[in-house]
Motif scaffolding. Structure first.
Motif, PDB file in Angstrom:
ATOM      1  N   GLU A 181       0.864  -1.181   0.000  1.00  0.00           N
ATOM      2  CA  GLU A 181       0.000   0.000   0.000  1.00  0.00           C
ATOM      3  C   GLU A 181       0.903   1.235   0.000  1.00  0.00           C
ATOM      4  OE1 GLU A 181      -3.362   0.098  -0.111  1.00  0.00           O
ATOM      5  OE2 GLU A 181      -3.389  -2.092  -0.256  1.00  0.00           O
ATOM      6  N   ILE A 182       0.919   1.948  -1.103  1.00  0.00           N
ATOM      7  CA  ILE A 182       1.772   3.124  -1.246  1.00  0.00           C
ATOM      8  C   ILE A 182       1.063   4.364  -0.704  1.00  0.00           C
ATOM      9  CG2 ILE A 182       2.922   4.648  -2.913  1.00  0.00           C
ATOM     10  CD1 ILE A 182       4.307   1.999  -2.747  1.00  0.00           C
ATOM     11  N   SER A 183       1.795   5.137   0.089  1.00  0.00           N
ATOM     12  CA  SER A 183       1.301   6.437   0.565  1.00  0.00           C
ATOM     13  C   SER A 183       2.387   7.481   0.279  1.00  0.00           C
ATOM     14  CB  SER A 183       1.015   6.365   2.070  1.00  0.00           C
ATOM     15  OG  SER A 183       2.225   6.186   2.781  1.00  0.00           O
ATOM     16  N   ARG A 184       2.097   8.710   0.583  1.00  0.00           N
ATOM     17  CA  ARG A 184       3.085   9.766   0.341  1.00  0.00           C
ATOM     18  C   ARG A 184       4.351   9.554   1.169  1.00  0.00           C
ATOM     19  NH1 ARG A 184       0.554  15.164  -1.468  1.00  0.00           N
ATOM     20  NH2 ARG A 184      -1.528  14.488  -2.059  1.00  0.00           N
ATOM     21  N   GLN A 185       4.182   8.993   2.358  1.00  0.00           N
ATOM     22  CA  GLN A 185       5.316   8.794   3.255  1.00  0.00           C
ATOM     23  C   GLN A 185       6.037   7.469   3.014  1.00  0.00           C
ATOM     24  OE1 GLN A 185       2.148   9.343   4.463  1.00  0.00           O
ATOM     25  NE2 GLN A 185       2.321  11.512   4.885  1.00  0.00           N
ATOM     26  N   TYR A 186       5.536   6.667   2.088  1.00  0.00           N
ATOM     27  CA  TYR A 186       6.123   5.352   1.834  1.00  0.00           C
ATOM     28  C   TYR A 186       7.535   5.521   1.279  1.00  0.00           C
ATOM     29  CZ  TYR A 186       6.139   0.380   0.615  1.00  0.00           C
ATOM     30  OH  TYR A 186       6.422  -0.966   0.545  1.00  0.00           O
ATOM     31  N   MET A 226      11.889   3.761   1.763  1.00  0.00           N
ATOM     32  CA  MET A 226      12.709   2.557   1.811  1.00  0.00           C
ATOM     33  C   MET A 226      12.445   1.727   3.069  1.00  0.00           C
ATOM     34  SD  MET A 226      14.547   1.184  -0.302  1.00  0.00           S
ATOM     35  CE  MET A 226      15.606  -0.213  -0.419  1.00  0.00           C
ATOM     36  N   ALA A 227      12.259   2.377   4.203  1.00  0.00           N
ATOM     37  CA  ALA A 227      12.009   1.646   5.450  1.00  0.00           C
ATOM     38  C   ALA A 227      10.703   0.851   5.359  1.00  0.00           C
ATOM     39  CB  ALA A 227      11.965   2.605   6.638  1.00  0.00           C
ATOM     40  N   GLU A 228       9.658   1.477   4.832  1.00  0.00           N
ATOM     41  CA  GLU A 228       8.372   0.788   4.690  1.00  0.00           C
ATOM     42  C   GLU A 228       8.470  -0.342   3.659  1.00  0.00           C
ATOM     43  OE1 GLU A 228       7.803   4.643   6.510  1.00  0.00           O
ATOM     44  OE2 GLU A 228       8.739   4.136   4.599  1.00  0.00           O
ATOM     45  N   TRP A 229       9.196  -0.089   2.585  1.00  0.00           N
ATOM     46  CA  TRP A 229       9.411  -1.102   1.553  1.00  0.00           C
ATOM     47  C   TRP A 229      10.085  -2.337   2.153  1.00  0.00           C
ATOM     48  CZ3 TRP A 229       8.407  -3.125  -2.977  1.00  0.00           C
ATOM     49  CH2 TRP A 229       9.343  -3.941  -3.611  1.00  0.00           C
ATOM     50  N   ARG A 230      11.154  -2.109   2.909  1.00  0.00           N
ATOM     51  CA  ARG A 230      11.883  -3.229   3.503  1.00  0.00           C
ATOM     52  C   ARG A 230      11.008  -3.974   4.515  1.00  0.00           C
ATOM     53  NH1 ARG A 230      17.621  -3.648   2.712  1.00  0.00           N
ATOM     54  NH2 ARG A 230      17.855  -3.206   0.500  1.00  0.00           N
ATOM     55  N   THR A 287       2.416 -17.716  -1.999  1.00  0.00           N
ATOM     56  CA  THR A 287       2.073 -16.296  -2.068  1.00  0.00           C
ATOM     57  C   THR A 287       2.456 -15.690  -3.402  1.00  0.00           C
ATOM     58  OG1 THR A 287       2.500 -16.147   0.318  1.00  0.00           O
ATOM     59  CG2 THR A 287       2.398 -14.074  -0.887  1.00  0.00           C
ATOM     60  N   VAL A 288       1.600 -14.816  -3.911  1.00  0.00           N
ATOM     61  CA  VAL A 288       1.874 -14.043  -5.117  1.00  0.00           C
ATOM     62  C   VAL A 288       2.085 -12.597  -4.690  1.00  0.00           C
ATOM     63  CG1 VAL A 288       0.891 -13.140  -7.257  1.00  0.00           C
ATOM     64  CG2 VAL A 288       0.562 -15.540  -6.647  1.00  0.00           C
ATOM     65  N   PHE A 289       3.191 -12.021  -5.127  1.00  0.00           N
ATOM     66  CA  PHE A 289       3.475 -10.615  -4.863  1.00  0.00           C
ATOM     67  C   PHE A 289       3.096  -9.830  -6.110  1.00  0.00           C
ATOM     68  CE2 PHE A 289       6.983  -7.235  -4.670  1.00  0.00           C
ATOM     69  CZ  PHE A 289       6.190  -6.359  -3.940  1.00  0.00           C
ATOM     70  N   LEU A 290       2.073  -8.992  -5.991  1.00  0.00           N
ATOM     71  CA  LEU A 290       1.567  -8.222  -7.122  1.00  0.00           C
ATOM     72  C   LEU A 290       1.906  -6.751  -6.908  1.00  0.00           C
ATOM     73  CD1 LEU A 290      -0.065  -8.207  -9.744  1.00  0.00           C
ATOM     74  CD2 LEU A 290      -2.138  -8.018  -8.360  1.00  0.00           C
ATOM     75  N   MET A 291       2.606  -6.198  -7.879  1.00  0.00           N
ATOM     76  CA  MET A 291       3.037  -4.804  -7.793  1.00  0.00           C
ATOM     77  C   MET A 291       2.960  -4.200  -9.188  1.00  0.00           C
ATOM     78  SD  MET A 291       6.714  -3.555  -6.424  1.00  0.00           S
ATOM     79  CE  MET A 291       7.134  -1.850  -6.289  1.00  0.00           C
ATOM     80  N   ASN A 292       2.453  -2.980  -9.282  1.00  0.00           N
ATOM     81  CA  ASN A 292       2.414  -2.340 -10.601  1.00  0.00           C
ATOM     82  C   ASN A 292       3.478  -1.247 -10.697  1.00  0.00           C
ATOM     83  OD1 ASN A 292       1.322   0.206  -9.764  1.00  0.00           O
ATOM     84  ND2 ASN A 292      -0.680  -0.754  -9.583  1.00  0.00           N
ATOM     85  N   ASP A 293       3.689  -0.748 -11.895  1.00  0.00           N
ATOM     86  CA  ASP A 293       4.764   0.216 -12.129  1.00  0.00           C
ATOM     87  C   ASP A 293       4.546   1.543 -11.391  1.00  0.00           C
ATOM     88  OD1 ASP A 293       2.628   0.803 -13.781  1.00  0.00           O
ATOM     89  OD2 ASP A 293       3.854   1.333 -15.509  1.00  0.00           O
ATOM     90  N   ASN A 294       3.315   1.874 -11.063  1.00  0.00           N
ATOM     91  CA  ASN A 294       3.040   3.108 -10.321  1.00  0.00           C
ATOM     92  C   ASN A 294       3.503   3.025  -8.871  1.00  0.00           C
ATOM     93  OD1 ASN A 294       1.805   4.234 -12.580  1.00  0.00           O
ATOM     94  ND2 ASN A 294      -0.201   3.422 -11.995  1.00  0.00           N
ATOM     95  N   GLN A 295       3.755   1.819  -8.388  1.00  0.00           N
ATOM     96  CA  GLN A 295       4.170   1.631  -7.003  1.00  0.00           C
ATOM     97  C   GLN A 295       5.691   1.670  -6.834  1.00  0.00           C
ATOM     98  OE1 GLN A 295       1.886  -2.058  -6.600  1.00  0.00           O
ATOM     99  NE2 GLN A 295       0.760  -1.080  -4.931  1.00  0.00           N
ATOM    100  N   ILE A 296       6.415   1.809  -7.901  1.00  0.00           N
ATOM    101  CA  ILE A 296       7.872   1.858  -7.835  1.00  0.00           C
ATOM    102  C   ILE A 296       8.296   3.290  -7.551  1.00  0.00           C
ATOM    103  CG2 ILE A 296      10.027   1.437  -9.061  1.00  0.00           C
ATOM    104  CD1 ILE A 296       8.411  -0.597 -10.791  1.00  0.00           C
ATOM    105  N   LYS A 297       8.557   3.566  -6.282  1.00  0.00           N
ATOM    106  CA  LYS A 297       8.933   4.926  -5.887  1.00  0.00           C
ATOM    107  C   LYS A 297      10.433   5.146  -5.907  1.00  0.00           C
ATOM    108  CE  LYS A 297       6.545   7.309  -3.075  1.00  0.00           C
ATOM    109  NZ  LYS A 297       5.907   7.911  -1.917  1.00  0.00           N
ATOM    110  N   SER A 298      11.183   4.059  -6.021  1.00  0.00           N
ATOM    111  CA  SER A 298      12.632   4.165  -6.026  1.00  0.00           C
ATOM    112  C   SER A 298      13.220   3.024  -6.849  1.00  0.00           C
ATOM    113  CB  SER A 298      13.158   4.089  -4.585  1.00  0.00           C
ATOM    114  OG  SER A 298      14.544   3.919  -4.558  1.00  0.00           O
ATOM    115  N   GLU A 299      14.305   3.290  -7.520  1.00  0.00           N
ATOM    116  CA  GLU A 299      14.967   2.250  -8.304  1.00  0.00           C
ATOM    117  C   GLU A 299      15.450   1.111  -7.410  1.00  0.00           C
ATOM    118  OE1 GLU A 299      18.813   1.921 -11.174  1.00  0.00           O
ATOM    119  OE2 GLU A 299      17.522   3.680 -11.438  1.00  0.00           O
ATOM    120  N   SER A 300      15.695   1.421  -6.136  1.00  0.00           N
ATOM    121  CA  SER A 300      16.143   0.382  -5.205  1.00  0.00           C
ATOM    122  C   SER A 300      15.059  -0.678  -4.987  1.00  0.00           C
ATOM    123  CB  SER A 300      16.578   0.991  -3.876  1.00  0.00           C
ATOM    124  OG  SER A 300      15.529   1.722  -3.298  1.00  0.00           O
TER     125      SER A 300
END
Length: 125
Positions: free
Chosen positions: A32-37, A39-43, A60-73
């Motif tokens: 769930e991406i928010s404005r404050q999301y 690296m710490a939340e990602w990890r 488990t299936v991990f589903l993520m779309n391109d809009n959720q990529i906030k950092s190249e890391s």
């Protein structure tokens, strides 16, 4: 096993992934991406995902779309998981030790079950 489903936006890949997840009786994991999301939340989310899939043994299936990529890391971490199954320094040493201990128990239980199944098919004279 792992896989990547990459297509043009609006082509139904999320719906397809959700349907396949449901049909396979797997769990769906999304961030769930928010404005404050950051690296710490990602990890934190990745730790939860890996524990659910490995530690708890839930398919488990991990589903993520391109809009959720906030950092190249984020992509670098996904690449590390797909290539090596691990992200360096993701867990603290005590947490890593706890996970290794649990996985050793799971491996021992699986070995015992496999040995028991083999006994069913081995003819003893």
């Amino acid at each position: 096993s792992s896989g990547i489903n990459a297509e043009y936006g609006g082509s139904g890949r999320q719906s397809c992934a959700r349907l396949a997840t449901h049909m396979a009786d797997y769990e769906l994991f999304q961030i769930e991406i928010s404005r404050q999301y950051g690296m710490a939340e990602w990890r934190d989310d990745i730790r939860r995902l890996l524990k659910k899939a490995g530690y708890d043994g839930k398919p488990t299936v991990f589903l993520m779309n391109d809009n959720q990529i906030k950092s190249e890391s984020f992509l670098e971490d996904i690449n590390m998981i797909l290539n090596s199954g691990d992200i360096p320094n993701l867990y603290e040493p005590d947490e890593r030790g706890e996970i290794l201990e649990k996985m050793q128990q799971v491996a021992t239980e699986n070995r015992a079950r496999q040995t028991q199944r083999k006994k069913l098919f081995i003819k003893v004279d």
